[in-house]
Design a protein around this motif. Structure first.
Motif, mmCIF file in Angstrom:
data_model
loop_
_atom_site.group_PDB
_atom_site.id
_atom_site.type_symbol
_atom_site.label_atom_id
_atom_site.label_comp_id
_atom_site.label_asym_id
_atom_site.label_seq_id
_atom_site.Cartn_x
_atom_site.Cartn_y
_atom_site.Cartn_z
ATOM 1 N N UNK A 68 0.826 -1.201 0.000
ATOM 2 C CA UNK A 68 0.000 0.000 0.000
ATOM 3 C C UNK A 68 0.863 1.254 0.000
ATOM 4 N N UNK A 69 1.939 1.215 0.761
ATOM 5 C CA UNK A 69 2.849 2.359 0.824
ATOM 6 C C UNK A 69 3.466 2.634 -0.542
ATOM 7 N N UNK A 70 3.749 1.542 -1.257
ATOM 8 C CA UNK A 70 4.369 1.685 -2.578
ATOM 9 C C UNK A 70 3.445 2.389 -3.579
ATOM 10 N N UNK A 71 2.143 2.432 -3.257
ATOM 11 C CA UNK A 71 1.182 3.044 -4.186
ATOM 12 C C UNK A 71 0.937 4.530 -3.893
ATOM 13 N N UNK A 72 1.516 5.018 -2.809
ATOM 14 C CA UNK A 72 1.185 6.380 -2.370
ATOM 15 C C UNK A 72 1.456 7.447 -3.433
ATOM 16 N N UNK A 74 -1.329 10.236 -6.387
ATOM 17 C CA UNK A 74 -1.371 11.683 -6.623
ATOM 18 C C UNK A 74 -1.700 12.015 -8.078
ATOM 19 N N UNK A 75 -1.462 11.053 -8.988
ATOM 20 C CA UNK A 75 -1.793 11.360 -10.393
ATOM 21 C C UNK A 75 -2.770 10.367 -11.033
ATOM 22 N N UNK A 76 -3.080 9.270 -10.346
ATOM 23 C CA UNK A 76 -4.137 8.357 -10.833
ATOM 24 C C UNK A 76 -5.256 8.348 -9.785
ATOM 25 N N UNK A 77 -6.371 8.964 -10.057
ATOM 26 C CA UNK A 77 -7.404 9.091 -9.017
ATOM 27 C C UNK A 77 -8.136 7.797 -8.676
ATOM 28 N N UNK A 78 -8.127 6.823 -9.581
ATOM 29 C CA UNK A 78 -8.930 5.614 -9.335
ATOM 30 C C UNK A 78 -8.038 4.383 -9.160
ATOM 31 N N UNK A 79 -7.258 4.404 -8.095
ATOM 32 C CA UNK A 79 -6.426 3.241 -7.772
ATOM 33 C C UNK A 79 -7.113 2.433 -6.676
#
Lengths: 390, 336
Positions: B253-257, B261-266
């Motif tokens: 989850x941390x790796x997705x932080x 910021x630039x992909x709103x639908x993760x």
């Protein structure tokens, strides 16, 4: 309110069991269950250590909570034998090992046992394809003997009668005949589901045959339950001749004994101690398969084939408003279950998903969270937050 | 005589295709098992998972047998990685017309090809699509994207919503874990499909194997269209990788932080009880769709809070194919 603790391996989350809303609730018992879950990662439904997981987890909970009533289910051998072929010797070894796990729990814990087998299994002889009928045929993922048929045409009935003439179908009964069978023995029988979702006909296969319809699993069964109209029960607490006698027997003896009610699925009388008795399982031509009706009959002391009747349109109830998201097709906590109104402490542990937390009414349950053999971790449920100052 | 349905481009004069589903018949590619399906069952669209198409709708899930990949961690290997010839006794036989009739009987709003790879059954799916279109039933699928340019266009013709698996971002990963040499056709096809239909992308993450490629995947998606929903799956290794360690959820989850910021639908899921399955308004951050995650047993819609696909708090448009569909909307009208 019941607390559900999900353990997805090295990560846990807590929810309200009924609504699925996330909860931060912390108390000593919930924290204890979390710890027990973290000690015991589930090896998987068909893993040979899956039954050892039941014993180990149950003993950990017994140490921590000291219950008077323990409900266990050992199911690894049933899952494995259903989907994979084994030699006779290997299958017998699996059954012996399952019984040995139950025995190990009894020896270490000192509980008085009531051990129930769901009966033996038989090689699949064939599957009758009812998928293409004009009406709709539904058989559940884990049922072999029963298939619900909705709004059949004349051609559909002719096809079903053809299978009957070939010796693959034992009987065809209307919904009314099915309900009347149980009403004749239990006039107050409950039909919990919307009756309109029940099939117009219940088609009953002959032993060894099953159905190919909507709802049957992608994984082909290799072995299926025998028609177990009688199942083995071992207990020193008293004589039994009907599965429905177990609840009153256990409840009346809890005053003087700590009791372990243990289910061993797929196992027949040949693996039980010699002084077991054979108990009636069902009503007339209807025998409970290992599944919800078996567990409910055992736990409530009543016939319960219509709580989630074979072949009903369960998916019509599967709307977004469904409660109990962790409980599969079950829509509510059943009434009158074994420990629901028991004032002493109780736990359930098993590798049967969903049933352990829904079917026994215990204070605390731990079960695998597996669906169609996919191992996703474990679920712990604390039903009674109010008990013993929790 | 080469099969042109996927990038293996198997020479059928030497025998059946790699997937085991096609043969040479008089110089033409023919299906070995036409109109044979491994399942037909109603399920929530969120369970597939499609999060931005017809939320709440009832889908009829279908699949066949065989696959053009050999993923070492495949969770459906008992049907996808077997020789299709060996599983024909469990298959259901339905013509395209009959399958569409079944979807109506079961009260389904749409039909979704799941389980295995649609490229192995394209002619059968074309026939289903013909009747589905007549009946106004939309079709969707999950694909690994390893199709040829021509068959990618066939996918786009059959399916109006497509979920593409982007399993890593290097040739090395695809070679070692999937069994194909190049990722290039998949990237090409994601771009093509994004121009023709609604797409969502899924990436199964295996700790210390492909987690270092997450940023590159996110940037690739963003370059095509930042509104493409991206599902990052915590992989439950099965098949040849059954003994692998389960990925660490907090670490993943941390790796997705930064990507958030630039992909709103993760979305980060494929495990029970995930906290990362709700849709947030890209502008004000309000929860616009609440979901519940049941891991690989399927997710579900809890609440749809964006009537007209618009955020109730700030009015921002939420990317969506169709809008909310009631679970029993079709049931009332036309099924058995």
């Amino acid at each position: 309110m019941s607390l559900a603790i999900i353990d997805a391996r090295q990560w846990q989350n807590r929810f309200d069991l009924e609504s699925g809303q996330q909860m931060e609730k912390s108390n000593p018992v919930a924290d204890m269950v979390s710890t027990v879950l973290s000690w015991n990662p589930y090896p998987g439904d068909v893993d040979e250590k899956a039954n050892e997981w039941v014993t180990r987890t149950a003993l950990d909970l017994v140490d921590q909570y000291e219950p008077n009533l323990v409900c266990l289910s050992y199911v690894q051998q049933f899952f494995a034998h259903r989907h994979f072929a084994h030699s006779k010797a290997d299958w017998e070894k699996m059954c012996v090992n399952a019984m040995a796990e139950a025995q190990k729990f009894i020896e270490i814990s000192g509980y008085t046992p009531v051990i129930v087998g769901t009966g033996g299994m038989i090689s699949l002889k064939g599957a009758m394809d009812l998928s293409g009928i004009d009406g709709l045929a539904i058989s559940s993922n884990w049922s072999a003997r029963y298939c619900g048929v909705h709004q059949p045409s004349k051609d559909d009935m002719a096809l079903i009668h053809k299978f009957m003439a070939e010796g693959k179908i034992e009987r065809i009964v209307t919904k009314e005949e099915w309900i009347d069978l149980f009403k004749s023995e239990q006039p107050d029988i409950q039909i919990h589901q919307d009756e309109a979702l029940m099939p117009d006909y219940l088609v009953v296969s002959n032993e060894g045959y099953t159905f190919k319809t909507m709802g049957t699993t992608l994984r082909k069964p290799v072995n299926i339950p025998e028609n177990n109209f009688k199942v083995p029960v071992y207990t020193g607490l008293g004589k039994l001749d009907d599965l429905r006698g177990i609840k009153p027997l256990v409840r009346s003896n809890l005053i003087h004994h700590k009791i372990a009610l243990i289910l061993v699925e797929g196992v027949g009388k040949e693996f039980f101690p010699k002084d077991h008795s054979m108990c009636r399982n069902g009503c007339g031509w209807f025998c409970n398969e290992p599944g919800d009706s078996f567990y409910l009959t055992l736990s409530t002391g009543k016939h319960e084939p219509f709580a989630y009747p074979a072949g009903y349109r369960s998916f019509d109830r599967d709307a977004e408003i469904t409660k109990f998201p962790f409980s599969g097709y079950m829509l509510s906590v059943p009434e009158n279950t074994l420990a629901l109104d028991y004032s002493g402490k109780s736990i359930a542990v098993g590798n049967r998903s969903m049933f352990m937390h829904m079917m026994f009414g215990v204070d605390i349950s731990v079960e695998c969270f597996a669906r169609n053999l996919f191992n996703q971790g474990c679920l712990g449920v604390v039903h009674r937050m109010d008990k013993y100052g929790m | 005589m080469k099969c042109n349905f996927c990038e293996h481009k198997c020479d059928l004069t030497k025998g059946k295709s790699f997937c085991g589903m096609y043969k040479d018949e008089g110089g033409k590619v023919a299906e070995l098992y036409p109109d044979k399906w491994c399942t037909y069952s109603p399920s929530r669209i969120e369970s597939v998972p499609f999060y931005h198409a017809y939320p709440g709708s009832r889908s009829m899930i279908i699949g066949t047998a065989g696959c053009n990949f050999r993923c070492k961690y495949c969770s459906n290997s008992f049907i996808a990685c077997q020789d299709p010839a060996d599983v024909q006794d469990v298959m259901f036989e339905f013509s395209g017309e009959k399958l569409v009739t079944m979807a109506k009987k079961l009260g389904c709003h749409n039909i979704i090809f799941n389980v295995n790879e649609p490229a192995v059954s394209l002619p059968s799916l074309m026939r289903v699509s013909e009747y589905a279109k007549k009946e106004g039933i939309p079709m969707g699928c999950l694909t690994n994207g390893y199709t040829t340019e021509e068959s990618t266009l066939m996918l786009a013709e059959i399916f109006s919503f497509v979920h593409v698996g982007l399993k890593g971002f290097s040739n090395a990963f695809y070679k070692k874990y999937v069994g194909v040499n190049s990722i290039d056709p998949i990237l090409r096809n994601i771009y093509t499909l994004s121009r023709h239909c609604h797409i969502e992308i899924a990436s199964p993450v295996i700790e210390n194997v492909n987690d270092h490629e997450l940023t590159e995947i996110a940037e690739f998606i963003c370059d095509i269209n930042p509104e493409i929903p991206w599902h990052v799956f915590r992989l439950l290794p099965e098949h040849d990788m059954k003994e692998s360690k389960y990925p660490d959820i907090e670490k993943m989850n941390k790796a997705l932080e930064s990507a958030r910021t630039y992909l709103p639908y993760i979305y980060f899921h494929n495990f029970v009880g995930s906290n990362w399955v709700n849709t947030l308004c890209p502008k004000c951050g309000a929860v616009v769709i609440k979901r519940f995650s049941l891991g690989c047993s399927g997710d579900r819609l809890d609440e749809f809070l964006a009537p007209g696909n618009v955020c109730s708090s700030c009015g921002t448009k939420i990317a969506m194919l169709g809008t909310k569909v009631g679970w029993c909307e079709k049931r009332e009208k036309e099924c058995v």
